[in-house]
Write a protein that holds these residues in place. Structure first.
Motif, mmCIF file in Angstrom:
data_model
loop_
_atom_site.group_PDB
_atom_site.id
_atom_site.type_symbol
_atom_site.label_atom_id
_atom_site.label_comp_id
_atom_site.label_asym_id
_atom_site.label_seq_id
_atom_site.Cartn_x
_atom_site.Cartn_y
_atom_site.Cartn_z
ATOM 1 N N LEU A 20 -6.470 9.367 6.087
ATOM 2 C CA LEU A 20 -6.801 8.004 5.454
ATOM 3 C C LEU A 20 -7.988 7.498 6.266
ATOM 4 O O LEU A 20 -8.805 6.748 5.652
ATOM 5 C CB LEU A 20 -5.585 7.079 5.653
ATOM 6 C CG LEU A 20 -4.357 7.639 4.668
ATOM 7 C CD1 LEU A 20 -3.203 6.578 4.630
ATOM 8 C CD2 LEU A 20 -4.881 7.882 3.306
ATOM 9 N N ASP A 21 -8.063 7.593 7.452
ATOM 10 C CA ASP A 21 -9.246 7.262 8.380
ATOM 11 C C ASP A 21 -10.611 7.810 7.725
ATOM 12 O O ASP A 21 -11.474 6.835 7.899
ATOM 13 C CB ASP A 21 -8.792 7.372 9.860
ATOM 14 C CG ASP A 21 -7.634 6.768 10.510
ATOM 15 O OD1 ASP A 21 -7.390 5.686 9.939
ATOM 16 O OD2 ASP A 21 -7.138 7.548 11.380
ATOM 17 N N LYS A 22 -10.463 8.895 7.314
ATOM 18 C CA LYS A 22 -12.036 9.440 6.878
ATOM 19 C C LYS A 22 -11.992 8.937 5.612
ATOM 20 O O LYS A 22 -13.258 8.889 4.990
ATOM 21 C CB LYS A 22 -11.942 10.904 7.214
ATOM 22 C CG LYS A 22 -12.126 11.117 8.502
ATOM 23 C CD LYS A 22 -11.940 12.827 8.870
ATOM 24 C CE LYS A 22 -12.085 13.132 10.301
ATOM 25 N NZ LYS A 22 -12.137 14.610 10.610
ATOM 26 N N SER A 70 -6.064 -0.696 5.316
ATOM 27 C CA SER A 70 -5.165 -0.737 6.293
ATOM 28 C C SER A 70 -3.881 -0.049 5.691
ATOM 29 O O SER A 70 -3.561 -0.114 4.605
ATOM 30 C CB SER A 70 -4.941 -1.895 6.756
ATOM 31 O OG SER A 70 -4.444 -2.887 5.764
ATOM 32 N N VAL A 71 -3.233 0.495 6.739
ATOM 33 C CA VAL A 71 -2.179 1.222 6.249
ATOM 34 C C VAL A 71 -0.918 0.475 6.938
ATOM 35 O O VAL A 71 -0.914 0.002 7.968
ATOM 36 C CB VAL A 71 -1.743 2.871 6.814
ATOM 37 C CG1 VAL A 71 -0.400 3.361 6.431
ATOM 38 C CG2 VAL A 71 -3.211 3.484 6.312
ATOM 39 N N ILE A 76 -0.980 1.051 1.465
ATOM 40 C CA ILE A 76 -2.038 0.659 1.949
ATOM 41 C C ILE A 76 -2.886 -0.465 1.429
ATOM 42 O O ILE A 76 -2.434 -0.979 0.169
ATOM 43 C CB ILE A 76 -3.222 2.056 1.543
ATOM 44 C CG1 ILE A 76 -3.362 2.213 0.109
ATOM 45 C CG2 ILE A 76 -3.117 3.001 2.381
ATOM 46 C CD1 ILE A 76 -4.451 3.238 -0.243
ATOM 47 N N ALA A 77 -3.705 -1.458 2.118
ATOM 48 C CA ALA A 77 -4.017 -2.714 1.596
ATOM 49 C C ALA A 77 -5.504 -2.930 1.952
ATOM 50 O O ALA A 77 -6.085 -2.180 2.949
ATOM 51 C CB ALA A 77 -3.071 -3.737 2.281
ATOM 52 N N THR A 101 6.465 5.726 -1.658
ATOM 53 C CA THR A 101 5.782 5.932 -0.529
ATOM 54 C C THR A 101 4.048 6.090 -1.183
ATOM 55 O O THR A 101 4.023 6.094 -2.461
ATOM 56 C CB THR A 101 6.019 7.295 0.330
ATOM 57 O OG1 THR A 101 5.238 7.093 1.403
ATOM 58 C CG2 THR A 101 5.856 8.515 -0.578
ATOM 59 N N LEU A 102 3.188 6.506 -0.126
ATOM 60 C CA LEU A 102 1.879 6.806 -0.794
ATOM 61 C C LEU A 102 1.688 8.295 -1.428
ATOM 62 O O LEU A 102 2.377 9.124 -0.857
ATOM 63 C CB LEU A 102 0.952 6.779 0.288
ATOM 64 C CG LEU A 102 0.744 5.367 1.010
ATOM 65 C CD1 LEU A 102 -0.022 5.371 2.307
ATOM 66 C CD2 LEU A 102 -0.031 4.475 0.059
#
Length: 96
Positions: A8-10, A16-17, A24-25, A74-75
């Protein structure tokens, strides 16, 4: 954070998680209400195509979004796919 094979960071660095990794938002800010509404229209059309819909709200030039796959709690890759599309749509709207 890795979710459903995605870093998710990439993949979606502006999102944001939540602490549990289930939501995620992001808040999108535009120049005016017209741009915000144009963004929401593009997202709504795409969300219908992929049958995955955001939890969101709008206040003048801002659109606040939360994504999760409610059916599994969940995601999933659909959330990541929709987040990436939203980032693209926001960029497009701001360029017009």
């Amino acid at each position: 954070m890795i979710v459903d094979g995605f870093d998710l960071d990439k993949e979606i660095p502006l999102w944001s998680v939540d602490a549990g990794g289930k939501v995620i938002a992001r808040m999108f800010a535009f120049t005016n209400f017209k741009q915000a509404f144009e963004f929401m229209t593009l997202v709504a059309q795409y969300a219908e195509e992929i049958d995955h819909h955001p939890d969101w709200s709008n206040s003048w030039n801002k659109v606040t979004v939360k994504l999760t796959t409610h059916s599994v709690g969940t995601l999933t890759k659909l959330d990541i796919q929709l987040a990436k599309a939203m980032d693209t749509f926001a960029f497009q709207v701001k360029q017009d």
